[in-house]
Write a protein that holds these residues in place. Sequence first.
Motif, PDB file in Angstrom:
ATOM      1  N   ARG A 140      40.282  43.643  34.332  1.00  0.00           N
ATOM      2  CA  ARG A 140      39.334  43.179  33.003  1.00  0.00           C
ATOM      3  C   ARG A 140      38.277  43.748  32.898  1.00  0.00           C
ATOM      4  O   ARG A 140      37.730  44.334  33.906  1.00  0.00           O
ATOM      5  N   GLU A 199      35.403  42.612  31.979  1.00  0.00           N
ATOM      6  CA  GLU A 199      34.275  41.779  32.754  1.00  0.00           C
ATOM      7  C   GLU A 199      33.911  42.311  34.360  1.00  0.00           C
ATOM      8  O   GLU A 199      32.924  42.318  34.704  1.00  0.00           O
ATOM      9  N   ASN A 222      36.390  40.152  43.761  1.00  0.00           N
ATOM     10  CA  ASN A 222      36.875  39.571  42.419  1.00  0.00           C
ATOM     11  C   ASN A 222      38.095  38.400  42.970  1.00  0.00           C
ATOM     12  O   ASN A 222      39.273  38.770  42.914  1.00  0.00           O
ATOM     13  N   PRO A 223      37.773  37.370  43.620  1.00  0.00           N
ATOM     14  CA  PRO A 223      39.019  36.615  44.302  1.00  0.00           C
ATOM     15  C   PRO A 223      39.595  35.558  43.061  1.00  0.00           C
ATOM     16  O   PRO A 223      39.028  35.745  42.014  1.00  0.00           O
ATOM     17  N   PRO A 224      40.610  35.063  43.360  1.00  0.00           N
ATOM     18  CA  PRO A 224      41.278  33.942  42.403  1.00  0.00           C
ATOM     19  C   PRO A 224      40.163  33.137  42.157  1.00  0.00           C
ATOM     20  O   PRO A 224      39.267  32.591  43.081  1.00  0.00           O
ATOM     21  N   TYR A 225      40.089  32.540  40.905  1.00  0.00           N
ATOM     22  CA  TYR A 225      38.883  31.423  40.797  1.00  0.00           C
ATOM     23  C   TYR A 225      39.432  30.607  39.360  1.00  0.00           C
ATOM     24  O   TYR A 225      38.436  29.737  39.026  1.00  0.00           O
ATOM     25  N   VAL A 226      40.857  30.466  39.227  1.00  0.00           N
ATOM     26  CA  VAL A 226      41.218  29.437  38.066  1.00  0.00           C
ATOM     27  C   VAL A 226      41.787  28.407  39.197  1.00  0.00           C
ATOM     28  O   VAL A 226      42.923  28.376  39.725  1.00  0.00           O
ATOM     29  N   LEU A 257      45.077  28.612  30.074  1.00  0.00           N
ATOM     30  CA  LEU A 257      45.127  30.088  30.093  1.00  0.00           C
ATOM     31  C   LEU A 257      45.980  30.695  28.907  1.00  0.00           C
ATOM     32  O   LEU A 257      47.012  29.901  28.467  1.00  0.00           O
ATOM     33  N   ALA A 288      47.107  35.840  42.539  1.00  0.00           N
ATOM     34  CA  ALA A 288      45.870  36.478  41.985  1.00  0.00           C
ATOM     35  C   ALA A 288      44.722  35.702  41.370  1.00  0.00           C
ATOM     36  O   ALA A 288      43.764  36.163  41.189  1.00  0.00           O
ATOM     37  N   LEU A 289      45.569  34.497  40.643  1.00  0.00           N
ATOM     38  CA  LEU A 289      44.511  33.671  40.015  1.00  0.00           C
ATOM     39  C   LEU A 289      44.313  32.400  40.404  1.00  0.00           C
ATOM     40  O   LEU A 289      43.095  32.059  40.193  1.00  0.00           O
TER      41      LEU A 289
HETATM   42  N1  GLN Z   1      39.281  36.539  34.432  1.00  0.00           N
HETATM   43  C1  GLN Z   1      40.467  36.162  34.642  1.00  0.00           C
HETATM   44  C2  GLN Z   1      41.030  35.322  33.652  1.00  0.00           C
HETATM   45  O1  GLN Z   1      40.733  33.879  33.742  1.00  0.00           O
HETATM   46  C3  GLN Z   1      40.676  35.538  36.266  1.00  0.00           C
HETATM   47  C4  GLN Z   1      40.556  36.408  37.241  1.00  0.00           C
HETATM   48  C5  GLN Z   1      40.220  35.810  38.800  1.00  0.00           C
HETATM   49  O2  GLN Z   1      40.808  34.655  38.857  1.00  0.00           O
HETATM   50  N2  GLN Z   1      39.633  36.329  39.386  1.00  0.00           N
HETATM   51  O3  GLN Z   1      41.695  35.790  32.723  1.00  0.00           O
END
Ligand code: GLN
Length: 283
Positions: free
Chosen positions: A98, A100, A187-191, A199, A211-212
């Motif tokens: 991504r 960002e 950049n770990p999973p963060y959702v 999404l 990964a998410l």
């Molecule tokens: N930026 C991603 C998204 O929401 C999430 C990536 C992440 O979990 N590190 O599309």
Amino acid sequence: MPDTATIAQLIAEGVRRLQGAGVDTPRLDAEILLADALGVSRAYLFAHPEEEVDEATEREWRCRLERRHRREPLAYILGRAEFYGLEFTVTPEVLVPRPETEVLVETVIAAEPATVADIGTGSGCIAVAVAVNLPQTQVWATDISESALRIALENARRHGVAQCVHFLQGDLLQPLAGMRFDVVASNPPYVAESERLMLQPEVRDWEPAHALLTGDDPLQFHRQLAAESHFHLREGGWLMLEVGMGQAEAVAGLLEQAGYRQVRILNDLAGIGRVVVGRYGQR
Ligand code: GLN
Ligand code: SAM
């Protein structure tokens, strides 16, 4: 003689088809897919709208257009994505890099570390972009996914940095037992699972869930990295974490609680707090 279509006709058809599927950028995507099938640049398409497209190429393009119509990410269809000015091989085994995440890469590079750990490397985009830009730096990159590590190694070779990026499989910091670094970046999973339905279909239906998604606690990985990274940082070293929208303050709090100094939040181009950094050790 079978009818052959022109470049302009195929683009018009592609735009209609992708618009119907709710794709954000139907024209751009139809053009990129046709340019790729023809092996030409997008500029060539604009200069030759009346040129006829041979049948085999048209078939190939239609097949890719249908994949995009099903909302498969463009990067998986093309097998590549650009990140930090470099081209990376991407497959459905890895998250599409991504824009960002370039904030995290810039922050790592600005610290001029001699050694870096990249936790959850995926396509290897962070590790490889750092190694290309800091030729003296050694990078260790981990991932739980063996198939992701294969793609990451391919990307390191592709950019000539396989000698300075070392890939290890395992859970977060565990493959790095006994090692200390100038920077630990991730950049770990963060959702959170509860956010899954919000999404985009490209992300929700095609990118690897591991990964998410983080289960119930979106900051599960940040919490663990904040608590354990001090075993892997040299005195004065930095922990640098990418965060999701609205998570920066909470992650900054985690770093402060864990005893990190000089905790700061860095914004992405959209003005969203995107990277949280903190320094380990006594002053
Ligand atoms: N930026 C991603 C998204 O929401 C999430 C990536 C992440 O979990 N590190 O599309
Ligand atoms: N670094 C890449 C990037 O920025 O595009 C990929 C980031 S993706 C959000 C998170 C990565 O962490 C995935 O590649 C996933 O396989 C990996 N991962 C998930 N759980 C993990 C764990 N417990 N230990 C190590 N890696 C993990």
